[in-house]
Design a protein around this motif. Structure first.
Motif, PDB file in Angstrom:
ATOM      1  N   UNK A  90     -81.309 -41.882   4.657  1.00 36.41           N
ATOM      2  CA  UNK A  90     -81.324 -43.437   5.171  1.00 36.41           C
ATOM      3  C   UNK A  90     -80.286 -44.095   4.456  1.00 36.41           C
ATOM      4  N   UNK A  91     -79.231 -44.579   5.240  1.00 36.45           N
ATOM      5  CA  UNK A  91     -77.942 -45.110   4.659  1.00 36.45           C
ATOM      6  C   UNK A  91     -77.872 -46.706   4.946  1.00 36.45           C
ATOM      7  N   UNK A  92     -77.143 -47.253   4.156  1.00 41.07           N
ATOM      8  CA  UNK A  92     -77.038 -48.779   4.292  1.00 41.07           C
ATOM      9  C   UNK A  92     -75.992 -49.265   5.367  1.00 41.07           C
ATOM     10  N   UNK A  93     -75.846 -50.371   5.565  1.00 42.39           N
ATOM     11  CA  UNK A  93     -74.908 -50.973   6.760  1.00 42.39           C
ATOM     12  C   UNK A  93     -73.420 -50.543   6.555  1.00 42.39           C
ATOM     13  N   UNK A  94     -73.361 -49.880   5.355  1.00 41.36           N
ATOM     14  CA  UNK A  94     -71.826 -49.506   5.136  1.00 41.36           C
ATOM     15  C   UNK A  94     -71.651 -47.977   5.376  1.00 41.36           C
ATOM     16  N   UNK A  95     -72.791 -47.496   5.746  1.00 37.86           N
ATOM     17  CA  UNK A  95     -72.802 -45.770   5.748  1.00 37.86           C
ATOM     18  C   UNK A  95     -73.158 -44.994   4.450  1.00 37.86           C
ATOM     19  N   UNK A  96     -73.241 -45.980   3.341  1.00 35.21           N
ATOM     20  CA  UNK A  96     -73.814 -45.195   1.997  1.00 35.21           C
ATOM     21  C   UNK A  96     -75.181 -44.591   2.153  1.00 35.21           C
ATOM     22  N   UNK A  97     -75.499 -43.310   1.751  1.00 35.25           N
ATOM     23  CA  UNK A  97     -76.586 -42.799   1.637  1.00 35.25           C
ATOM     24  C   UNK A  97     -77.480 -43.372   0.576  1.00 35.25           C
TER      25      UNK A  97
END
Length: 318
Positions: A90-97
């Protein structure tokens, strides 16, 4: 391995140099973005950028309640795909897991591919990949091994779907990655499971946001695209709509949703009389009139002063 990377690098660069390729293939279009917009090369850095624990904690806090709300859905999805040697992210909207599910036996293998909490899988950093490309294109994507932009990422296949908040903004991505070379038709099944799980998280977020409202299904004009849900308050005004419902009803995603009578949206407009309940009648008239009191009063066939008196009587203020 070096020879395979060299071949992949050459293919990517030739594709980017071709003016027609980006039009013919979504993957090629992403390769072109990676090279031309972000200035990446397929043989760049040998590792995936990863946040330290302190920075990751801050990113998780900024995600609010999403990681906790998604836990049950993540567990259920991993129960379906985990035994096949997959990794769930699951990643945030910036692509950070933000969160990860895998077996202990596979954890080090996937970490070697950069699949770990804190890893930055934005398209801007890694080029074409499941998480980053689904966020940029705001659609579900499957990126098979050699469809990745960077040579170092061609050891895995990724099935990803964006997650939209109750206002229609893309805020996260759900991804399943596999290091199996023989994934075959399994990729189609996994991609469908990922999309279903992403829609379940969207539904749960919407229901949590509008917990005091009545949740209804919008008229289904077409299949797919996520849950088309409406939140309706006690006065039968629609106060919330998911991205799919907004699309069906002509509301732009990410913009404030003006309260509208549910009957109007369903094609069943009714102008009630005061005997049906003053508060609901007044609020629906105001909604239809775009907040203009004089116009709302005219809809009800009363004067403006009378409209204000009735507002005060039901506690709506002046």
């Amino acid at each position: 391995m070096a020879e395979e990377h060299s071949r992949h690098c050459g293919l990517v660069l030739r594709t980017v140099e071709s003016g027609a390729a980006a039009v013919q293939s979504p993957v090629a279009a992403s390769w072109c973005r990676s090279a031309l917009r972000y200035g990446l090369r397929p043989d760049d850095r040998p590792f995936v950028e990863r946040l330290d624990e302190s920075a990751l904690r801050a990113v998780r806090e900024a995600a609010g309640g999403l990681p906790d709300l998604a836990q049950a859905t993540l567990d259920a999805l991993f129960a379906s795909v985990g035994r096949s040697g997959a990794c769930l992210l699951l990643a945030n909207g910036d692509g950070i897991v933000l969160d990860m599910r895998t077996t202990e036996a596979e954890r080090e293998t996937f970490a070697g591919h950069g699949l770990a909490p804190g890893a930055n899988w934005s398209e801007m950093r890694e080029g074409t990949n499941g998480i980053g490309t689904s966020l940029i294109e705001q659609r579900a994507v499957t990126i098979l091994r050699d469809e990745h932009f960077a040579c170092r990422n061609t050891g895995v296949s990724c099935m990803a779907s964006p997650i939209f908040d109750p206002d229609g903004h893309v805020i996260a991505a759900l991804n399943v990655s596999s290091a199996r070379a023989d994934l075959g038709d399994t990729a189609l099944l996994v991609a469908a499971l990922v999309q279903d799980a992403a829609r379940a998280i969207e539904r749960d977020m919407f229901c949590e946001r509008f917990g005091a409202a009545r949740i209804m299904l919008a008229p289904a004009e077409r299949q797919g695209g996520g849950p088309a849900l409406l939140a309706v308050d006690r006065d039968d005004l629609v106060i919330g709509a998911t991205r799919a419902a907004r699309r069906q009803l002509g509301f732009e995603a990410g913009t404030p949703l003006p309260p509208r009578p549910i009957g109007d949206l369903l094609g069943e407009p009714q102008v009630q009389g005061f005997e049906d309940g003053d508060r609901a009648v007044l609020r629906q008239a105001l909604a239809r009139a775009g907040g203009n009191v004089s116009a709302a009063a005219r809809l009800l066939g009363i004067g403006r002063a009378t409209f204000y008196r009735r507002m005060e009587r039901v506690g709506m203020g002046g």
